[in-house]
Design a protein around this motif. Structure first.
Motif, PDB file in Angstrom:
ATOM      1  N   ALA A  10       0.836  -1.199   0.000  1.00  0.00           N
ATOM      2  CA  ALA A  10       0.000   0.000   0.000  1.00  0.00           C
ATOM      3  C   ALA A  10       0.872   1.251   0.000  1.00  0.00           C
ATOM      4  CB  ALA A  10      -0.930   0.000   1.202  1.00  0.00           C
ATOM      5  N   ALA A  11       0.492   2.208  -0.822  1.00  0.00           N
ATOM      6  CA  ALA A  11       1.173   3.499  -0.874  1.00  0.00           C
ATOM      7  C   ALA A  11       0.517   4.445   0.123  1.00  0.00           C
ATOM      8  CB  ALA A  11       1.071   4.086  -2.275  1.00  0.00           C
ATOM      9  N   ARG A  12       1.262   5.445   0.560  1.00  0.00           N
ATOM     10  CA  ARG A  12       0.696   6.555   1.332  1.00  0.00           C
ATOM     11  C   ARG A  12       0.735   7.756   0.419  1.00  0.00           C
ATOM     12  NH1 ARG A  12       3.938   8.166   5.680  1.00  0.00           N
ATOM     13  NH2 ARG A  12       2.507   9.913   5.837  1.00  0.00           N
ATOM     14  N   LEU A  13      -0.407   8.431   0.286  1.00  0.00           N
ATOM     15  CA  LEU A  13      -0.513   9.560  -0.625  1.00  0.00           C
ATOM     16  C   LEU A  13      -1.005  10.802   0.088  1.00  0.00           C
ATOM     17  CD1 LEU A  13      -2.389   7.795  -3.586  1.00  0.00           C
ATOM     18  CD2 LEU A  13       0.076   7.976  -3.235  1.00  0.00           C
ATOM     19  N   HIS A  14      -0.649  11.951  -0.476  1.00  0.00           N
ATOM     20  CA  HIS A  14      -1.240  13.222  -0.057  1.00  0.00           C
ATOM     21  C   HIS A  14      -2.112  13.648  -1.230  1.00  0.00           C
ATOM     22  CE1 HIS A  14      -1.757  17.051   1.928  1.00  0.00           C
ATOM     23  NE2 HIS A  14      -1.557  17.625   0.761  1.00  0.00           N
ATOM     24  N   TYR A  15      -3.423  13.749  -0.994  1.00  0.00           N
ATOM     25  CA  TYR A  15      -4.379  14.048  -2.063  1.00  0.00           C
ATOM     26  C   TYR A  15      -4.491  15.544  -2.267  1.00  0.00           C
ATOM     27  CZ  TYR A  15      -5.337   9.190  -1.270  1.00  0.00           C
ATOM     28  OH  TYR A  15      -5.185   7.842  -1.121  1.00  0.00           O
ATOM     29  N   LEU A  16      -4.389  15.951  -3.519  1.00  0.00           N
ATOM     30  CA  LEU A  16      -4.466  17.347  -3.924  1.00  0.00           C
ATOM     31  C   LEU A  16      -5.689  17.534  -4.815  1.00  0.00           C
ATOM     32  CD1 LEU A  16      -0.700  17.538  -4.897  1.00  0.00           C
ATOM     33  CD2 LEU A  16      -1.732  18.391  -2.784  1.00  0.00           C
ATOM     34  N   ALA A  17      -6.029  18.759  -5.147  1.00  0.00           N
ATOM     35  CA  ALA A  17      -7.216  19.040  -5.952  1.00  0.00           C
ATOM     36  C   ALA A  17      -7.155  18.375  -7.328  1.00  0.00           C
ATOM     37  CB  ALA A  17      -7.404  20.542  -6.099  1.00  0.00           C
ATOM     38  N   ASN A  18      -6.001  18.345  -7.938  1.00  0.00           N
ATOM     39  CA  ASN A  18      -5.881  17.806  -9.304  1.00  0.00           C
ATOM     40  C   ASN A  18      -4.915  16.640  -9.412  1.00  0.00           C
ATOM     41  OD1 ASN A  18      -7.658  19.680 -10.582  1.00  0.00           O
ATOM     42  ND2 ASN A  18      -6.094  21.230 -10.254  1.00  0.00           N
ATOM     43  N   GLY A  19      -4.658  15.970  -8.320  1.00  0.00           N
ATOM     44  CA  GLY A  19      -3.723  14.851  -8.346  1.00  0.00           C
ATOM     45  C   GLY A  19      -3.351  14.445  -6.935  1.00  0.00           C
ATOM     46  N   PHE A  20      -2.266  13.730  -6.830  1.00  0.00           N
ATOM     47  CA  PHE A  20      -1.786  13.310  -5.517  1.00  0.00           C
ATOM     48  C   PHE A  20      -0.273  13.223  -5.531  1.00  0.00           C
ATOM     49  CE2 PHE A  20      -3.176   9.521  -7.879  1.00  0.00           C
ATOM     50  CZ  PHE A  20      -2.005   8.788  -7.946  1.00  0.00           C
ATOM     51  N   ARG A  21       0.299  13.297  -4.343  1.00  0.00           N
ATOM     52  CA  ARG A  21       1.745  13.194  -4.167  1.00  0.00           C
ATOM     53  C   ARG A  21       2.020  11.920  -3.383  1.00  0.00           C
ATOM     54  NH1 ARG A  21       4.747  16.230   0.006  1.00  0.00           N
ATOM     55  NH2 ARG A  21       2.694  17.117   0.295  1.00  0.00           N
ATOM     56  N   VAL A  22       2.953  11.123  -3.855  1.00  0.00           N
ATOM     57  CA  VAL A  22       3.303   9.870  -3.191  1.00  0.00           C
ATOM     58  C   VAL A  22       4.214  10.177  -2.008  1.00  0.00           C
ATOM     59  CG1 VAL A  22       4.430   7.628  -3.447  1.00  0.00           C
ATOM     60  CG2 VAL A  22       3.080   8.563  -5.342  1.00  0.00           C
ATOM     61  N   LEU A  23       3.777   9.784  -0.812  1.00  0.00           N
ATOM     62  CA  LEU A  23       4.580   9.959   0.397  1.00  0.00           C
ATOM     63  C   LEU A  23       5.385   8.698   0.698  1.00  0.00           C
ATOM     64  CD1 LEU A  23       1.885  11.681   2.650  1.00  0.00           C
ATOM     65  CD2 LEU A  23       3.685  12.767   1.280  1.00  0.00           C
ATOM     66  N   LYS A  37      -8.701  -2.795  -2.678  1.00  0.00           N
ATOM     67  CA  LYS A  37      -7.422  -2.311  -3.216  1.00  0.00           C
ATOM     68  C   LYS A  37      -7.681  -1.553  -4.510  1.00  0.00           C
ATOM     69  CE  LYS A  37      -4.147  -5.711  -1.525  1.00  0.00           C
ATOM     70  NZ  LYS A  37      -3.143  -6.710  -1.917  1.00  0.00           N
ATOM     71  N   ILE A  38      -7.088  -0.366  -4.604  1.00  0.00           N
ATOM     72  CA  ILE A  38      -7.205   0.457  -5.809  1.00  0.00           C
ATOM     73  C   ILE A  38      -5.789   0.657  -6.357  1.00  0.00           C
ATOM     74  CG2 ILE A  38      -8.019   2.616  -6.797  1.00  0.00           C
ATOM     75  CD1 ILE A  38      -9.561   3.015  -4.075  1.00  0.00           C
ATOM     76  N   PRO A  39      -5.474   0.071  -7.518  1.00  0.00           N
ATOM     77  CA  PRO A  39      -4.153   0.316  -8.109  1.00  0.00           C
ATOM     78  C   PRO A  39      -3.977   1.820  -8.351  1.00  0.00           C
ATOM     79  CG  PRO A  39      -5.301  -1.447  -9.270  1.00  0.00           C
ATOM     80  CD  PRO A  39      -6.296  -0.811  -8.330  1.00  0.00           C
ATOM     81  N   LEU A  40      -2.771   2.325  -8.135  1.00  0.00           N
ATOM     82  CA  LEU A  40      -2.550   3.770  -8.286  1.00  0.00           C
ATOM     83  C   LEU A  40      -2.909   4.264  -9.681  1.00  0.00           C
ATOM     84  CD1 LEU A  40       0.712   4.509  -6.290  1.00  0.00           C
ATOM     85  CD2 LEU A  40      -1.668   4.601  -5.548  1.00  0.00           C
ATOM     86  N   ASP A  41      -2.660   3.435 -10.697  1.00  0.00           N
ATOM     87  CA  ASP A  41      -2.987   3.891 -12.056  1.00  0.00           C
ATOM     88  C   ASP A  41      -4.492   3.901 -12.329  1.00  0.00           C
ATOM     89  OD1 ASP A  41      -3.305   1.134 -12.183  1.00  0.00           O
ATOM     90  OD2 ASP A  41      -2.092   0.878 -13.981  1.00  0.00           O
ATOM     91  N   ALA A  42      -5.299   3.343 -11.423  1.00  0.00           N
ATOM     92  CA  ALA A  42      -6.760   3.346 -11.569  1.00  0.00           C
ATOM     93  C   ALA A  42      -7.434   4.301 -10.585  1.00  0.00           C
ATOM     94  CB  ALA A  42      -7.302   1.931 -11.375  1.00  0.00           C
ATOM     95  N   LEU A  43      -6.659   4.946  -9.731  1.00  0.00           N
ATOM     96  CA  LEU A  43      -7.223   5.845  -8.718  1.00  0.00           C
ATOM     97  C   LEU A  43      -7.747   7.117  -9.378  1.00  0.00           C
ATOM     98  CD1 LEU A  43      -7.740   6.568  -5.746  1.00  0.00           C
ATOM     99  CD2 LEU A  43      -5.383   7.422  -5.648  1.00  0.00           C
ATOM    100  N   ARG A  44      -9.062   7.354  -9.244  1.00  0.00           N
ATOM    101  CA  ARG A  44      -9.687   8.519  -9.859  1.00  0.00           C
ATOM    102  C   ARG A  44     -10.483   9.367  -8.871  1.00  0.00           C
ATOM    103  NH1 ARG A  44      -6.708   6.784 -13.011  1.00  0.00           N
ATOM    104  NH2 ARG A  44      -7.045   6.031 -15.112  1.00  0.00           N
ATOM    105  N   TYR A  45     -10.814   8.814  -7.719  1.00  0.00           N
ATOM    106  CA  TYR A  45     -11.720   9.495  -6.789  1.00  0.00           C
ATOM    107  C   TYR A  45     -11.107   9.581  -5.401  1.00  0.00           C
ATOM    108  CZ  TYR A  45     -14.676   8.107 -10.626  1.00  0.00           C
ATOM    109  OH  TYR A  45     -15.184   7.909 -11.882  1.00  0.00           O
ATOM    110  N   TRP A  46     -11.110  10.801  -4.841  1.00  0.00           N
ATOM    111  CA  TRP A  46     -10.623  11.010  -3.482  1.00  0.00           C
ATOM    112  C   TRP A  46     -11.220  12.293  -2.948  1.00  0.00           C
ATOM    113  CZ3 TRP A  46      -7.206  10.977  -7.659  1.00  0.00           C
ATOM    114  CH2 TRP A  46      -6.740  12.214  -8.062  1.00  0.00           C
ATOM    115  N   ASP A  47     -11.099  12.466  -1.651  1.00  0.00           N
ATOM    116  CA  ASP A  47     -11.575  13.678  -0.980  1.00  0.00           C
ATOM    117  C   ASP A  47     -10.356  14.384  -0.411  1.00  0.00           C
ATOM    118  OD1 ASP A  47     -12.439  15.364   1.313  1.00  0.00           O
ATOM    119  OD2 ASP A  47     -14.428  14.603   0.784  1.00  0.00           O
ATOM    120  N   VAL A  48     -10.105  15.590  -0.891  1.00  0.00           N
ATOM    121  CA  VAL A  48      -8.937  16.358  -0.461  1.00  0.00           C
ATOM    122  C   VAL A  48      -9.030  16.713   1.021  1.00  0.00           C
ATOM    123  CG1 VAL A  48      -7.640  18.500  -0.772  1.00  0.00           C
ATOM    124  CG2 VAL A  48      -8.506  17.270  -2.765  1.00  0.00           C
TER     125      VAL A  48
END
Length: 67
Positions: A10-23, A37-48
């Motif tokens: 599992a990755a840790r991410l910081h979600y941004l308005a138009n993308g995310f940063r991998v922590l 499980k959501i593969p990173l290349d399929a991740l489309r939905y998040w709440d900033v």
């Protein structure tokens, strides 16, 4: 226990308005609602504001509405 470089992690991410940063590197994140499980290349939905990933638009909408 040593992990193989090809082991799913599992990755840790910081979600941004138009993308995310991998922590922390990984190949997926877990849906905040379903645990799926959501593969990173399929991740489309998040709440900033909540910093949560979602597996689908329907799940994202349900989470936003609190249902």
């Amino acid at each position: 226990m040593l992990m193989s470089p090809n082991s799913p992690r599992a990755a840790r991410l910081h979600y941004l308005a138009n993308g995310f940063r991998v922590l922390t590197n990984g190949d997926h994140v877990l849906c905040a609602v379903t645990g799926e499980k959501i593969p990173l290349d399929a991740l489309r939905y998040w709440d900033v504001a909540r910093q949560e990933p979602y597996a689908s638009a329907e799940i994202s909408t349900r989470a936003a509405l609190g249902t």
